[in-house]
Scaffold this motif. Structure first.
Motif, short mmCIF file in Angstrom:
data_model
loop_
_atom_site.label_atom_id
_atom_site.label_comp_id
_atom_site.label_asym_id
_atom_site.label_seq_id
_atom_site.Cartn_x
_atom_site.Cartn_y
_atom_site.Cartn_z
N THR A 127 0.85 -1.19 0.00
CA THR A 127 0.00 0.00 0.00
C THR A 127 0.89 1.23 0.00
OG1 THR A 127 -0.10 0.20 2.42
CG2 THR A 127 -1.71 -1.26 1.36
N ILE A 128 0.26 2.40 -0.06
CA ILE A 128 1.03 3.63 -0.07
C ILE A 128 1.77 3.84 1.25
CG2 ILE A 128 -0.81 5.13 0.80
CD1 ILE A 128 0.14 7.19 -1.33
N TRP A 129 1.27 3.18 2.32
CA TRP A 129 1.92 3.32 3.63
C TRP A 129 3.09 2.35 3.79
CZ3 TRP A 129 -3.41 3.29 3.00
CH2 TRP A 129 -4.04 4.52 3.20
N SER A 130 2.96 1.15 3.21
CA SER A 130 4.06 0.18 3.31
C SER A 130 5.12 0.43 2.25
CB SER A 130 3.51 -1.24 3.18
OG SER A 130 2.93 -1.45 1.90
N GLY A 131 4.68 0.90 1.07
CA GLY A 131 5.62 1.22 0.00
C GLY A 131 6.18 -0.01 -0.69
N LEU A 132 7.05 0.23 -1.68
CA LEU A 132 7.72 -0.82 -2.42
C LEU A 132 9.21 -0.52 -2.46
CD1 LEU A 132 5.34 -1.28 -5.50
CD2 LEU A 132 5.74 -2.97 -3.70
N GLU A 133 10.01 -1.56 -2.66
CA GLU A 133 11.45 -1.38 -2.78
C GLU A 133 11.92 -2.01 -4.08
OE1 GLU A 133 13.59 0.35 -1.04
OE2 GLU A 133 12.04 1.01 0.38
N CYS A 134 12.80 -1.31 -4.78
CA CYS A 134 13.35 -1.82 -6.02
C CYS A 134 14.55 -0.98 -6.42
CB CYS A 134 12.30 -1.78 -7.14
SG CYS A 134 11.86 -0.09 -7.66
N ARG A 135 15.25 -1.45 -7.43
CA ARG A 135 16.31 -0.65 -8.03
C ARG A 135 15.67 0.20 -9.12
NH1 ARG A 135 21.07 -4.03 -10.49
NH2 ARG A 135 19.35 -4.67 -11.85
N PRO A 136 15.64 1.51 -8.96
CA PRO A 136 14.90 2.36 -9.91
C PRO A 136 15.42 2.23 -11.33
CG PRO A 136 15.51 3.60 -7.94
CD PRO A 136 16.25 2.30 -7.87
#
Length: 450
Positions: A291-300
């Motif tokens: 969700t917008i509160w947990s966010g996501l992680e990645c290499r942009p």
């Protein structure tokens, strides 16, 4: 003395006719009055609400309804956006189902459809088959790392295309069996119309779903650009529009067309600058529960990393900086804004031509004050497809993914070879101090026992 008698007789006839009309009027009024209640003069006087609305009042009421529902849809959209990718996918699915229903309905003949009981059923069967195939393609591509290690889902993922094809063949055979003498033309028209709707709506909605999986920005950007272009085309058109653009839509002008392009590109640059600051919007989906509160992680993606660009052929001495620090994605935004302004409106022109062909004002009344869902999404579908193919061709970075490696290992290696791969990968992680050497020892012991 004869004349007065004639006059008296004539007046008597007039009074009798008048009294008869009065009695009939009283009887008709009493039919609409409640039993036992007296009929008075006030009861036959129409109330304010019963008076016919003026053109101004109709436009005002429609404007209020349209505005209220616009705000409701905007609030619902942003709420779903913050809740996660899965909710937006559900919305897109609902939109394509409603749009499919509206498009199929305009070419339908209810009396014939009722006499041919399988006509509607086949329409929905082909819709379900197309959605199973296209959604399955997306899920398998983006979630191989989940599907390929599940014993129940692995056969469905491995044989997905064959299963989808057989589902379609079943529908095709059933259609041929359902053909009835005297209805051939209607049935084949419905068959062709259904496939056209699948191509134009479900096929293009599939690319919108893929945009969501690639990152929210590739969904938000095309959608917002189409809306922005529509607003500014109207404002620029009514302000200084003079030159007609296309016959099929007489109100469109070149001035509105070009003015909307400028403001659409400007909006794209601004919204991209904001969205690129948050990984939740630029990261591909690897967790549908995010969700917008947990966010996501990645290499942009490299297009979101600012670079220095020098302006060539700029004379020295001018009070203008020769170097600009800007994200490469902003140059792509200019192209997407151009597509949203110059190409996407033709989706609306196509829909306008379709409505004129069937002599209808709107595709339906799914959205109060706005008409049908298709009336609002005619440009969105084609823009979603353009955005996907542009992203795939010029922006996407293709590298080895976890899902790709797992798929290659499971489908191309024997179990012994897979175990060898696991052992080598474990040894590599031990050498880089990622995991404990005991893990390698336990794994080697398990391989020896096996």
């Amino acid at each position: 003395m004869a004349r007065p008698r004639k006059d008296v007789k004539f007046q008597h006839q007039v009074r009798s006719a008048s009294n008869g009309r009065t009695r009939r009027l009283s009887q008709s009024m009493s039919e609409y009055s409640e039993p036992g209640s007296p009929t008075t003069k006030d009861e036959v006087t129409p109330s304010v609400s019963e008076l016919p609305q003026t053109e101004y009042e109709k436009k005002k009421a429609n404007f209020i309804t349209r505005t209220v529902w616009t705000l409701v849809m905007i609030a619902f959209f942003f709420g779903s956006l913050s809740a996660g990718h899965l909710y937006i996918i559900i919305i897109v699915t609902a939109v394509q189902v409603i749009s499919f229903k509206e498009v199929i309905a305009i070419a339908n003949v209810p009396s014939r459809a009722r006499s041919l009981r399988f006509t509607k059923s086949l329409n929905w069967y082909f819709l379900g088959t197309a959605m199973y195939f296209l959604y399955g393609e997306s899920v398998i591509y983006y979630f191989k790392h989940v599907l390929m290690v599940d014993r129940l889902l692995l056969p469905l993922a491995t044989h997905h295309r064959f299963i989808s094809f057989m589902l379609y063949i079943i529908g095709f055979v059933f259609f041929v069996f359902s053909l009835q003498k005297g209805h051939y033309k209607f049935q084949f028209t419905q068959f062709a119309w259904t496939h056209m709707a699948l191509f134009l709506i479900v096929g293009q909605a599939h690319f919108v779903i893929n945009n969501i999986f690639e990152g929210f920005i590739w969904f938000i950007l095309p959608v917002s650009m189409v809306i922005t272009n529509d607003i500014w085309a109207y404002l620029c058109g009514i302000t200084f529009g003079r030159t007609p653009l296309i016959q099929i839509s007489p109100k469109k002008t070149w001035e509105g067309f070009l003015g909307a392009w400028f403001f659409t590109v400007l909006w794209g640059i601004l919204i991209t600058h904001f969205l690129a600051e948050y990984k939740y919007f630029i990261c591909p989906v690897n967790d549908l529960g995010a969700t917008i509160w947990s966010g996501l992680e990645c290499r942009p993606n490299p297009v979101f990393l600012a670079r220095n660009y020098s302006v060539p052929f700029l004379p020295a001495g001018l009070p203008i900086p020769r170097t600009f620090n800007i994200m490469p994605v902003q140059f792509h935004v200019i192209m997407l804004g151009t597509f949203a302004s110059l190409i996407a409106p033709f989706g609306g022109f196509f829909a306008s031509g379709l409505k004129r062909t069937f002599k209808i004002k709107d595709f339906g009344d799914s959205i109060p004050g706005h008409g049908g869902m298709t009336d609002r999404m005619d440009c969105q579908f084609i823009m979603g497809s353009i955005a996907f193919f542009y992203y795939s061709s010029f922006i996407a970075v293709y590298h080895t993914t976890v899902g790709g490696v797992i798929e290659a290992a499971i489908t191309g290696l024997t179990y012994e070879e897979q175990m060898e791969v696991v052992k080598i990968m474990t040894k590599n992680l031990v050498n880089h101090d990622i995991i404990s050497p005991k893990v390698l020892e336990l794994l080697s012991a398990q391989l020896v026992r096996g």
